[in-house]
Motif scaffolding. Structure first.
Motif, mmCIF file in Angstrom:
data_model
loop_
_atom_site.group_PDB
_atom_site.id
_atom_site.type_symbol
_atom_site.label_atom_id
_atom_site.label_comp_id
_atom_site.label_asym_id
_atom_site.label_seq_id
_atom_site.Cartn_x
_atom_site.Cartn_y
_atom_site.Cartn_z
ATOM 1 N N ARG A 190 12.588 7.294 -28.687
ATOM 2 C CA ARG A 190 11.796 6.892 -27.517
ATOM 3 C C ARG A 190 12.551 7.188 -26.223
ATOM 4 N NH1 ARG A 190 10.951 2.191 -30.546
ATOM 5 N NH2 ARG A 190 12.123 0.924 -29.037
ATOM 6 N N ARG A 191 13.833 6.885 -26.230
ATOM 7 C CA ARG A 191 14.633 7.126 -25.014
ATOM 8 C C ARG A 191 14.720 8.631 -24.724
ATOM 9 N NH1 ARG A 191 18.420 3.723 -22.453
ATOM 10 N NH2 ARG A 191 18.708 4.591 -20.353
ATOM 11 N N PHE A 192 14.854 9.433 -25.770
ATOM 12 C CA PHE A 192 14.917 10.882 -25.596
ATOM 13 C C PHE A 192 13.608 11.417 -25.025
ATOM 14 C CE2 PHE A 192 14.274 15.235 -26.978
ATOM 15 C CZ PHE A 192 15.477 15.838 -26.662
ATOM 16 N N ILE A 193 12.491 10.956 -25.563
ATOM 17 C CA ILE A 193 11.173 11.418 -25.088
ATOM 18 C C ILE A 193 10.949 11.007 -23.644
ATOM 19 C CG2 ILE A 193 8.678 11.106 -25.389
ATOM 20 C CD1 ILE A 193 9.223 10.881 -28.418
ATOM 21 N N LEU A 194 11.369 9.791 -23.296
ATOM 22 C CA LEU A 194 11.218 9.337 -21.917
ATOM 23 C C LEU A 194 12.008 10.234 -20.966
ATOM 24 C CD1 LEU A 194 10.146 7.167 -19.965
ATOM 25 C CD2 LEU A 194 12.236 5.873 -20.411
ATOM 26 N N GLY A 195 13.233 10.573 -21.343
ATOM 27 C CA GLY A 195 14.039 11.464 -20.511
ATOM 28 C C GLY A 195 13.455 12.854 -20.420
ATOM 29 N N LEU A 196 12.929 13.357 -21.549
ATOM 30 C CA LEU A 196 12.301 14.678 -21.558
ATOM 31 C C LEU A 196 11.093 14.701 -20.635
ATOM 32 C CD1 LEU A 196 12.259 17.527 -22.862
ATOM 33 C CD2 LEU A 196 10.744 16.577 -24.619
ATOM 34 N N ALA A 197 10.290 13.636 -20.654
ATOM 35 C CA ALA A 197 9.116 13.555 -19.787
ATOM 36 C C ALA A 197 9.526 13.503 -18.318
ATOM 37 C CB ALA A 197 8.278 12.325 -20.147
ATOM 38 N N LYS A 198 10.577 12.745 -18.013
ATOM 39 C CA LYS A 198 11.073 12.713 -16.629
ATOM 40 C C LYS A 198 11.436 14.113 -16.159
ATOM 41 C CE LYS A 198 13.227 8.091 -16.317
ATOM 42 N NZ LYS A 198 14.535 7.414 -16.121
ATOM 43 N N LYS A 199 12.117 14.844 -17.020
ATOM 44 C CA LYS A 199 12.580 16.176 -16.650
ATOM 45 C C LYS A 199 11.429 17.165 -16.507
ATOM 46 C CE LYS A 199 15.068 19.958 -16.371
ATOM 47 N NZ LYS A 199 15.527 20.419 -15.039
ATOM 48 N N VAL A 200 10.598 17.250 -17.529
ATOM 49 C CA VAL A 200 9.572 18.312 -17.580
ATOM 50 C C VAL A 200 8.359 17.971 -16.724
ATOM 51 C CG1 VAL A 200 8.034 19.614 -19.100
ATOM 52 C CG2 VAL A 200 10.342 19.009 -19.874
ATOM 53 N N LEU A 201 7.868 16.736 -16.838
ATOM 54 C CA LEU A 201 6.613 16.381 -16.176
ATOM 55 C C LEU A 201 6.794 15.992 -14.716
ATOM 56 C CD1 LEU A 201 4.941 14.294 -19.033
ATOM 57 C CD2 LEU A 201 4.802 16.754 -18.591
ATOM 58 N N LEU A 202 7.997 15.588 -14.338
ATOM 59 C CA LEU A 202 8.221 15.176 -12.950
ATOM 60 C C LEU A 202 9.202 16.113 -12.241
ATOM 61 C CD1 LEU A 202 8.372 11.283 -13.369
ATOM 62 C CD2 LEU A 202 6.412 12.716 -12.785
ATOM 63 N N ALA A 203 10.450 16.154 -12.701
ATOM 64 C CA ALA A 203 11.481 16.921 -11.991
ATOM 65 C C ALA A 203 11.136 18.402 -11.893
ATOM 66 C CB ALA A 203 12.833 16.743 -12.678
ATOM 67 N N ASP A 204 10.680 19.002 -12.989
ATOM 68 C CA ASP A 204 10.382 20.437 -12.962
ATOM 69 C C ASP A 204 9.186 20.759 -12.078
ATOM 70 O OD1 ASP A 204 12.500 20.794 -14.611
ATOM 71 O OD2 ASP A 204 11.353 21.338 -16.405
ATOM 72 N N MET A 234 13.296 12.906 -5.097
ATOM 73 C CA MET A 234 12.735 12.506 -6.385
ATOM 74 C C MET A 234 13.165 13.447 -7.499
ATOM 75 S SD MET A 234 11.179 9.712 -6.189
ATOM 76 C CE MET A 234 10.652 8.571 -4.923
ATOM 77 N N GLN A 235 13.255 14.734 -7.199
ATOM 78 C CA GLN A 235 13.639 15.689 -8.241
ATOM 79 C C GLN A 235 15.028 15.396 -8.796
ATOM 80 O OE1 GLN A 235 14.733 19.569 -7.008
ATOM 81 N NE2 GLN A 235 14.901 20.379 -9.090
ATOM 82 N N ILE A 236 16.007 15.198 -7.900
ATOM 83 C CA ILE A 236 17.375 15.013 -8.387
ATOM 84 C C ILE A 236 17.501 13.721 -9.185
ATOM 85 C CG2 ILE A 236 18.290 13.828 -6.329
ATOM 86 C CD1 ILE A 236 20.828 15.587 -6.725
ATOM 87 N N PHE A 237 16.723 12.699 -8.818
ATOM 88 C CA PHE A 237 16.752 11.453 -9.586
ATOM 89 C C PHE A 237 16.163 11.647 -10.978
ATOM 90 C CE2 PHE A 237 14.295 7.649 -10.906
ATOM 91 C CZ PHE A 237 15.377 6.877 -11.315
ATOM 92 N N PHE A 238 14.967 12.209 -11.058
ATOM 93 C CA PHE A 238 14.329 12.341 -12.367
ATOM 94 C C PHE A 238 15.003 13.407 -13.225
ATOM 95 C CE2 PHE A 238 10.781 10.306 -10.022
ATOM 96 C CZ PHE A 238 10.655 9.194 -10.846
ATOM 97 N N ASP A 239 15.571 14.424 -12.601
ATOM 98 C CA ASP A 239 16.295 15.436 -13.354
ATOM 99 C C ASP A 239 17.553 14.839 -13.978
ATOM 100 O OD1 ASP A 239 16.432 18.783 -13.285
ATOM 101 O OD2 ASP A 239 18.362 17.787 -13.576
ATOM 102 N N PHE A 240 18.346 14.150 -13.172
ATOM 103 C CA PHE A 240 19.621 13.631 -13.656
ATOM 104 C C PHE A 240 19.437 12.403 -14.546
ATOM 105 C CE2 PHE A 240 24.144 12.236 -12.261
ATOM 106 C CZ PHE A 240 24.627 12.612 -13.496
ATOM 107 N N SER A 241 18.571 11.471 -14.134
ATOM 108 C CA SER A 241 18.339 10.296 -14.972
ATOM 109 C C SER A 241 17.623 10.693 -16.259
ATOM 110 C CB SER A 241 17.542 9.230 -14.228
ATOM 111 O OG SER A 241 16.218 9.643 -13.976
ATOM 112 N N GLY A 242 16.786 11.753 -16.179
ATOM 113 C CA GLY A 242 16.137 12.257 -17.382
ATOM 114 C C GLY A 242 17.155 12.771 -18.380
ATOM 115 N N TYR A 243 18.161 13.531 -17.894
ATOM 116 C CA TYR A 243 19.216 14.003 -18.794
ATOM 117 C C TYR A 243 19.980 12.825 -19.385
ATOM 118 C CZ TYR A 243 23.180 16.436 -20.756
ATOM 119 O OH TYR A 243 24.117 16.896 -21.645
ATOM 120 N N SER A 244 20.306 11.848 -18.542
ATOM 121 C CA SER A 244 21.051 10.691 -19.042
ATOM 122 C C SER A 244 20.265 9.958 -20.119
ATOM 123 C CB SER A 244 21.374 9.731 -17.887
ATOM 124 O OG SER A 244 22.249 10.334 -16.965
ATOM 125 N N ASP A 245 18.956 9.803 -19.918
ATOM 126 C CA ASP A 245 18.114 9.165 -20.934
ATOM 127 C C ASP A 245 18.136 9.947 -22.238
ATOM 128 O OD1 ASP A 245 17.348 7.033 -19.358
ATOM 129 O OD2 ASP A 245 15.521 7.989 -18.644
#
Length: 463
Positions: A190-204, A234-245
């Protein structure tokens, strides 16, 4: 290899998990070490030697320092030797172009000023290994004598590319117990999917918007400049926090509990609080290994000011070898000094929304320095933000992004605050079926984004 690549998600990770769960306990670290070397060599076939050198160096010097400490011999020369090697390697790869250019200008020499290719994750695994050596020196942990266990720690693929900075003392027990079970596997997924969604659906998506605004190549309107800076914030937050997740999620699947790296930093009511919530593994690293050894706040006021400026200058330098990074670090050092000694009482009396607005404005201006190596570019965008040199207050470009990006902006604002997490805990994760459905939808949407838009590297892989 990237955590957000299809190769990792559908090939590398499933194979590693199967092998890790199947082999006996004493072989699990072998699987981790070999898979981590393969993971790193996939993208850095040459620099994998550097990563292995760092692991071997810190393993051997850890044993040497531990032996000297037990014999009541001075381990300072050994510690200094390792620190000098680490600083030299970091400085050589990260600052060669900058320093050679400065030497050419001052001495009239002809050194090449081309920046070297930066080994992926160099700053992160160097700091991780250095924290181990310092902890052994301070007797906070015993030196690791199992070379495979240490190699598994030093090369652990989950946090190799962009953190969080995992300390050996925090996961030593996990390296031997490997407590993995279905509920932990599910929590990690779940944590991995949440981070992936942050990265792909928001940051990208924000990244594409930023690139389009940059490529326009025309003077920005005031509103376009604010959209541009907000999108990057917003991009740098969701990109970096997404990776951390994603890294924390993979760690859980493998039986590790990594330190949290973000705690909703954009709800902070002061810059001091912001840095307690942003990139917490780096902030705590500098606190424990630089700030406190310098004396922290247990010194005179001038000494305290010196310590703050040193730490934040080093924090900026850690991020890169161009002039904007130490400037960015000093920018925060000065703000933190003012919050500590000048307007601390004023901040405490502000309404919550006003304190948060104050913090976000300073943080966004900080990102403006962070994202531009050219001070001229910083000046032009800053001017446009304030209405100086802007083409107009608002133009068709700003109207287009306000219209097409409204939903994306709204989701980003809500996701950057605890409101969605509280909603999820109350309504989504209260039912196992609902949880599976929601996370499956997020996963499929993210995979669709990777397939149709291709995956983009994480921003913090360049630092």
């Amino acid at each position: 290899m990237l955590l957000n690549s299809l190769n990792f998600i559908f090939a590398f990770l499933p194979v590693v998990l199967i092998l890790f769960y199947v082999v006996p306990g004493k072989w699990k670290n072998v699987v981790l070490a070999l898979s981590s070397i393969f993971f790193y060599a996939w993208g850095e076939p040459v620099y994998v030697v550097l990563m292995l050198f760092s692991a071997v160096l810190h393993y051997m010097m850890g044993i040497d320092i531990g032996r000297k400490r037990k014999r009541n011999q001075s381990a300072v020369p050994s510690l200094v030797f390792v620190v000098v090697i680490d600083v030299f390697i970091l400085g050589f790869f990260k600052y060669y172009g900058f320093l050679s250019g400065a030497v050419n200008e001052w001495l009239g020499t002809g050194f090449s000023t081309s920046a070297l290719s930066l080994p992926i994750g160099l700053s992160f695994y160097s700091f991780k290994n250095l924290s181990y050596i310092i902890d052994v020196y301070k007797k906070k942990c015993e030196p690791e004598r199992d070379p495979i266990a240490f190699l598994a720690y030093a090369s652990l693929f989950a946090c190799m590319s962009a953190g969080p900075i995992v300390r050996y003392a925090d996961i030593r027990e996990d390296l031997y117990t490997h407590n993995v079970y279905m509920s932990r596997l599910g929590e990690g997924a779940r944590r991995f999917i949440l981070g992936l969604a942050k990265k792909v659906l928001l940051a990208d998506q924000l990244s594409m918007m930023i690139s389009q605004i940059q490529d326009a190549g025309t003077p920005m309107s005031m509103m376009t400049a604010w959209i541009y800076l907000f999108a990057y914030t917003m991009q740098i937050f969701f990109d970096f926090s997404g990776y951390s997740d994603m890294a924390i999620g993979v760690g859980k699947m493998l039986g590790f509990d990594f330190q949290e790296n973000f705690d909703y930093p954009y709800i902070a009511k002061s810059v001091t609080e912001f840095w307690r919530r942003w990139h917490m593994s780096l902030s705590s690293w500098f606190r424990d290994y630089v700030y406190i050894p310098l004396g922290g706040n247990r010194v005179s006021v001038p000494g305290h000011l010196r310590n703050i400026l040193i730490v934040w200058c080093l924090t900026g330098i850690w991020h890169g070898g161009t002039f904007n990074f130490p400037l960015w670090g000093l920018y925060y050092g000065v703000i933190l000094i003012f919050e500590k000694y000048v307007w601390k009482n004023l901040l405490s009396r502000l309404p919550g929304w006003a304190a948060n607005l104050y913090t976000m404005l300073l943080v966004m201006f900080g990102w403006l320095i962070f994202m531009n190596s050219s001070l001229d570019a910083v000046g032009k965008i800053l001017g446009a933000l304030l209405g100086f040199g802007a083409s107009s207050f608002i133009d068709l470009t700003a109207g287009y992004y306000l219209k097409t990006g409204f939903l994306l902006f709204a989701v980003c604002i809500l996701s950057a605050r605890p409101v969605l997490k509280k909603f999820s805990e109350r309504f989504v994760e209260s039912s196992a079926i609902t949880t599976v459905v929601v996370y499956l939808i997020l996963f499929l949407l993210s995979i669709g984004g990777l397939v149709f838009n291709s995956y983009q590297p994480f921003l913090y892989m360049q630092f």
